[in-house]
Each structure stands twice: as structure tokens, then as C-alpha cells.
Design a protein around this motif. Sequence first.
Motif, mmCIF file in Angstrom:
data_model
loop_
_atom_site.group_PDB
_atom_site.id
_atom_site.type_symbol
_atom_site.label_atom_id
_atom_site.label_comp_id
_atom_site.label_asym_id
_atom_site.label_seq_id
_atom_site.Cartn_x
_atom_site.Cartn_y
_atom_site.Cartn_z
ATOM 1 N N CYS A 77 -27.292 -4.565 -6.805
ATOM 2 C CA CYS A 77 -26.062 -4.176 -6.118
ATOM 3 C C CYS A 77 -25.666 -2.749 -6.474
ATOM 4 N N ALA A 78 -25.244 -1.986 -5.486
ATOM 5 C CA ALA A 78 -24.694 -0.645 -5.700
ATOM 6 C C ALA A 78 -23.185 -0.783 -5.782
ATOM 7 N N VAL A 79 -22.572 -0.186 -6.808
ATOM 8 C CA VAL A 79 -21.129 -0.295 -7.015
ATOM 9 C C VAL A 79 -20.520 1.097 -7.002
ATOM 10 N N VAL A 80 -19.439 1.263 -6.246
ATOM 11 C CA VAL A 80 -18.705 2.523 -6.227
ATOM 12 C C VAL A 80 -17.278 2.243 -6.644
ATOM 13 N N GLY A 81 -16.588 3.266 -7.101
ATOM 14 C CA GLY A 81 -15.222 3.086 -7.543
ATOM 15 C C GLY A 81 -15.180 2.695 -9.007
ATOM 16 N N GLU A 82 -13.995 2.501 -9.499
ATOM 17 C CA GLU A 82 -13.806 2.173 -10.913
ATOM 18 C C GLU A 82 -12.916 0.940 -11.028
ATOM 19 N N GLY A 83 -13.035 0.251 -12.132
ATOM 20 C CA GLY A 83 -12.118 -0.834 -12.443
ATOM 21 C C GLY A 83 -12.367 -2.096 -11.649
ATOM 22 N N ILE A 84 -11.373 -3.002 -11.691
ATOM 23 C CA ILE A 84 -11.492 -4.337 -11.113
ATOM 24 C C ILE A 84 -11.732 -4.284 -9.611
ATOM 25 N N ALA A 86 -13.528 -2.305 -7.862
ATOM 26 C CA ALA A 86 -14.737 -1.585 -7.447
ATOM 27 C C ALA A 86 -15.415 -2.287 -6.275
ATOM 28 N N MET A 87 -15.903 -1.498 -5.337
ATOM 29 C CA MET A 87 -16.589 -2.047 -4.180
ATOM 30 C C MET A 87 -18.050 -2.257 -4.520
ATOM 31 N N GLY A 88 -18.562 -3.413 -4.228
ATOM 32 C CA GLY A 88 -19.973 -3.682 -4.430
ATOM 33 C C GLY A 88 -20.662 -3.853 -3.093
ATOM 34 N N PHE A 89 -21.809 -3.219 -2.936
ATOM 35 C CA PHE A 89 -22.598 -3.347 -1.722
ATOM 36 C C PHE A 89 -23.932 -3.952 -2.108
ATOM 37 N N ASP A 90 -24.182 -5.151 -1.619
ATOM 38 C CA ASP A 90 -25.480 -5.749 -1.919
ATOM 39 C C ASP A 90 -26.340 -5.751 -0.666
ATOM 40 N N GLY A 91 -27.598 -6.086 -0.846
ATOM 41 C CA GLY A 91 -28.525 -6.104 0.275
ATOM 42 C C GLY A 91 -29.061 -4.734 0.644
ATOM 43 N N LEU A 92 -28.800 -3.722 -0.196
ATOM 44 C CA LEU A 92 -29.300 -2.383 0.093
ATOM 45 C C LEU A 92 -30.739 -2.262 -0.383
ATOM 46 N N ASP A 93 -31.467 -1.400 0.275
ATOM 47 C CA ASP A 93 -32.838 -1.106 -0.127
ATOM 48 C C ASP A 93 -32.768 -0.027 -1.198
ATOM 49 N N VAL A 133 -8.072 5.001 10.280
ATOM 50 C CA VAL A 133 -7.342 4.280 9.243
ATOM 51 C C VAL A 133 -7.865 4.654 7.867
ATOM 52 N N ASP A 134 -6.940 4.923 6.948
ATOM 53 C CA ASP A 134 -7.289 5.149 5.553
ATOM 54 C C ASP A 134 -6.991 3.857 4.807
ATOM 55 N N LEU A 135 -8.048 3.260 4.249
ATOM 56 C CA LEU A 135 -7.914 2.044 3.462
ATOM 57 C C LEU A 135 -7.930 2.404 1.984
ATOM 58 N N ARG A 136 -7.212 1.641 1.161
ATOM 59 C CA ARG A 136 -7.211 1.856 -0.280
ATOM 60 C C ARG A 136 -7.529 0.531 -0.960
ATOM 61 N N THR A 137 -8.610 0.517 -1.758
ATOM 62 C CA THR A 137 -8.982 -0.703 -2.486
ATOM 63 C C THR A 137 -8.100 -0.838 -3.723
ATOM 64 N N ALA A 138 -8.231 -1.947 -4.424
ATOM 65 C CA ALA A 138 -7.391 -2.235 -5.586
ATOM 66 C C ALA A 138 -7.487 -1.159 -6.666
ATOM 67 N N ASP A 139 -8.641 -0.511 -6.796
ATOM 68 C CA ASP A 139 -8.784 0.522 -7.823
ATOM 69 C C ASP A 139 -8.420 1.916 -7.317
ATOM 70 N N GLY A 140 -7.921 2.010 -6.074
ATOM 71 C CA GLY A 140 -7.488 3.290 -5.531
ATOM 72 C C GLY A 140 -8.547 4.042 -4.750
ATOM 73 N N THR A 141 -9.733 3.456 -4.587
ATOM 74 C CA THR A 141 -10.778 4.088 -3.793
ATOM 75 C C THR A 141 -10.351 4.132 -2.330
ATOM 76 N N HIS A 142 -10.500 5.300 -1.703
ATOM 77 C CA HIS A 142 -10.134 5.460 -0.295
ATOM 78 C C HIS A 142 -11.367 5.350 0.591
ATOM 79 N N VAL A 143 -11.220 4.606 1.670
ATOM 80 C CA VAL A 143 -12.277 4.427 2.659
ATOM 81 C C VAL A 143 -11.671 4.714 4.022
ATOM 82 N N THR A 144 -12.339 5.553 4.805
ATOM 83 C CA THR A 144 -11.866 5.870 6.148
ATOM 84 C C THR A 144 -12.579 4.979 7.156
ATOM 85 N N MET A 145 -11.808 4.410 8.075
ATOM 86 C CA MET A 145 -12.334 3.486 9.079
ATOM 87 C C MET A 145 -11.844 3.909 10.456
ATOM 88 N N GLU A 146 -12.698 3.769 11.460
ATOM 89 C CA GLU A 146 -12.289 3.871 12.861
ATOM 90 C C GLU A 146 -12.330 2.470 13.424
#
Length: 177
Positions: A77-84, A86-93, A133-146
Motif C-alpha cells: 500500500c502507498a500512504v500519503v499524508g500524516e497521522g491517523i 493518512a490516505m492509503g491507496f492499495d492495488g497500485l503497481d 471541490v477542495d476536500l480535507r482528510t482527517a489529518d489535513g491533507t487537501h485533495v482537489t476533486m471535480e
Amino acid sequence: LRHEIKRLHHALGLTTIYVTHDQDEALSLSDRIVVMRDGRIQQQGTPETLYNAPDNLYVARFMGYRNAFGLRLEGPCAVVGEGIGAMGFDGLDLPAGGAAQSLAFRPDDVKLAASGIAAEVAQVEYCGQLWLVDLRTADGTHVTMETHERVTMGQRVQFHVAPERIRLFADAFVPEA
């Protein structure tokens, strides 16, 4: 003006060099694109090649990958962000030996989902056919979405990014200034 430049280019049958910092101009006017940084070629190829398969994070950002992050690898799994949160992306090559240092995806690759990464809607811009849309995860990571779905400030949502839409890069992540 872009339309007229393209028409003249084809009507005259001449090779032209057009310098721009605008991704849309580069994609719409070019048969071939050369992306340069500090006087050095980063990547060259057809508009489709650069758009769909950027070689590095610099080219990816130019081609619209607004969501870019440093990452750490935890098993498969690739993990970005910090703390509780953190976004995890699995299934990546993932490359062998942990060569990837950053990942990126486009705002239109972010999809609202019944289950996924939890976030709060931090900002909404109405753009006619869609919302930016600007999304903010629990650890404050920002993700931009259309999205074509209406969301409101403060709304709690979950989102997903399909693994095939995520690009991994060997270059280290450096926040944009």
C-alpha cells in the motif's frame, strides 16, 4: 485565437514553434509537445502521450495532476499524508525496492463513493458544468476533486481514486510554491 492560430498553421503547412505556459493551449495546438524546466527537456511527445503518461512529477503537474503527494510504502500500500487520517491507496503497481517517492492524480479521477477515504468538503467552486471541490482528510491533507454532484461546505463525504488512475513517480515530492 487558438482556433485561428491552428487554422493558419495547417493552411500554411509550416512548422511552427509556439511557447506557452498553458496546458490547454499546448494540448489543442500541438502535434508534438516539449515540456522544459530550467532550460532542460523534461519530456517530449504527442499531446496524448504527455497527458496520459507523464514521465515525472513536473510534467504531471503541467498536464493537470493537481493532486500530488510524497508517499511512503507500507507493504503493498502507498500512504500519503500524516497521522491517523493518512490516505492509503492499495492495488497500485508499486515498483520493486520502493523506488516511487511521489504519486499524483487528476481532480477528475477523484470520485465520491459509499465507502473510501473520509473527508470534509472545505471549499466549493461552481464552474457551470461541474463543481471544483477542495476536500480535507482527517489529518489535513487537501485533495482537489471535480464532480457533477452537488456538495456543500462542511459536508462529510468519502472518496475513491481508481488505482489505474494514479501515477507513481521516482522524483521526490516538493510542494508547489
